[in-house]
Design an enzyme around this catalytic site. Structure first.
Site, short mmCIF file in Angstrom:
data_model
loop_
_atom_site.label_atom_id
_atom_site.label_comp_id
_atom_site.label_asym_id
_atom_site.label_seq_id
_atom_site.Cartn_x
_atom_site.Cartn_y
_atom_site.Cartn_z
CG ASP A 61 -7.44 -4.13 3.65
OD1 ASP A 61 -8.44 -4.09 4.39
OD2 ASP A 61 -7.29 -3.37 2.68
CG ASP A 64 -2.92 -19.94 -1.18
OD1 ASP A 64 -2.14 -19.82 -0.21
OD2 ASP A 64 -2.61 -20.59 -2.20
CE1 TYR A 97 -3.20 -2.80 0.02
CE2 TYR A 97 -4.08 -1.96 2.08
CZ TYR A 97 -4.14 -2.86 1.02
OH TYR A 97 -5.16 -3.77 0.97
CG ASP A 110 -12.84 -6.12 6.01
OD1 ASP A 110 -12.35 -5.63 7.04
OD2 ASP A 110 -13.43 -5.45 5.14
CE LYS A 119 0.58 -17.65 -3.11
NZ LYS A 119 -0.33 -18.80 -3.01
#
Ligand code: NAD
Length: 358
Positions: A246, A222, A140, A250, A190
């Site tokens: 992020d 994943d 980000y 959620d 990852k």
């Protein structure tokens, strides 16, 4: 003497903060914490009063405080303003201004609310996990970034980047959090594809040697997403970078069924923090005494634990919330229609928590 800045903000912000403020005052007296509070402006309320979503005075006072408690910002009244004058910009600026790199989001499902989740009750009942997300680094913020090239052939790109010190500081927050809980930490990466997360994994392993009591595991993102909806109770604390955090936080929030129940903390290296509910300003129900104040009240509990070193007072608030839920009181957002439930408004829910604290 600890000093707390209160930022009510917009929409339901003032209503939920009024209740959280009363709870803070009560535990302050009961546990002789010596806390003093001051109200400042942020968001739309600050734009109306000063033209800026985060007035300089608010940021200065926040930086000099021990902690900040925030309601929520934003609303249709300010939606047509340019991006960097919008209420939400105030929130981004205060996070950056206070260097809040660690975002802690518990996803806790009270057994009484298990039927509010979209997952089967036996999968989620009693869920209690904490996601620690790095908040001011990674893809980000990484440079270079941009969109370049001729029309039709343009390329968009971002850079996922973490330095060892950045990984180490978020790692320490997560290991410390695990030590205070069930001593299990799952680092999500990852590392089979992204070098930045190969480094992430290496640093987490190295830190793990300093925390021999914590059972450290690694999981690809994943798989972590899949495991979160398959068997979320296997997790105690999860730590991950900005982008994965992020998304996963959620998803974890949704496991609990109601956004009106979830607190959050964002911390810097001095353990100074900004505490706020995960939800927004809910303009659709503002001013109607319908908002659930519990996420904000539980944010007070997180603040007492992480920034004010008052674990007993923090626990007292959690216990009070549990007993209020056990007694059947529900704001509309967490009502399931089960027998024994009594629907109350924001004010009455706050009042019930105060009563339970006595
Ligand atoms: P929202 O979280 O405000 O509302 C989503 C839905 O959840 C609405 O139906 C709302 O009524 C309900 N809800 C939220 N909090 C509740 C509570 N405590 N009790 C009962 N019901 C609750 O998200 P949104 O509608 O997408 O955004 C509304 C405004 O909030 C926008 O201006 C947005 O930019 C802003 N926002 C602010 C923050 C923040 O301040 N941290 C976060 C997200 C959104």
């Amino acid at each position: 003497m600890p000093n707390i800045i209160l930022l009510s903000g917009d929409g339901i912000g003032p209503e939920i903060m009024a209740e959280a403020g009363r709870v803070l005052d009560r535990v302050n007296q009961q546990h002789a914490l010596g806390v003093s509070t001051e109200q400042c402006l942020i968001g739309g309320a600050a734009i109306d009063a000063t033209g800026e979503p985060l007035p300089e005075e608010t940021l200065t006072k926040a930086k000099n405080s021990d902690a900040v408690l925030l309601g929520a910002v934003g609303g249709p009244k300010w939606d047509s303003l340019p991006m960097d004058k919008r209420p939400e910009k105030g929130l981004l600026k205060i996070r950056a201004g206070m260097d809040l790199f660690a975002n802690l989001r518990p996803a806790l499902l009270y057994p009484e609310l298990a039927s509010a989740s979209t997952l089967k009750e036996e999968v989620v009942s009693g869920l209690d996990l904490l996601i620690v997300r790095e908040l001011i680094g990674g893809i980000y913020f990484g440079e270079p970034r941009g969109i370049e090239g001729e029309p039709g052939q343009r390329v968009g790109y971002n850079t996922d980047r973490y330095s060892e010190p950045e990984i180490e500081r978020i790692g320490r927050i997560a290991f410390d959090a695990a030590m205070a809980r069930d001593k299990k930490l799952c680092s999500v990466d990852k590392a089979n594809v992204l070098e930045v997360t190969v480094l992430w994994r290496e640093v987490m392993d190295r830190l793990g040697q300093e925390y021999p009591e914590v059972e450290l595991s690694h999981m690809y993102v994943d798989n972590a997403a899949m495991q979160l909806v398959r068997a979320p109770k296997q997790f105690d604390v999860m730590v991950t970078g900005n982008l994965f955090g992020d998304i996963l936080s959620d998803a974890a929030a949704m496991l609990t069924g109601s956004i009106g129940m979830l607190p959050s903390a964002s911390l810097n290296s001095q353990k100074q923090g900004l505490y706020e509910p995960c939800h927004g300003s809910a303009p659709d129900i503002a001013g109607q005494d319908l908002a659930n104040p519990l996420a904000t009240i539980l944010s007070v509990s997180m603040m007492l634990l992480h920034s004010l070193n008052a674990p007993k007072a923090a626990q007292a608030i959690e216990d009070a919330v549990k007993s209020v839920l056990a007694s059947g009181l529900r704001t509309k957002d967490i009502a399931t229609g089960a027998s024994g439930e009594q629907i109350v408004g924001c004010r009455a829910m706050g009042e019930a928590v105060l009563k339970a604290l006595n």
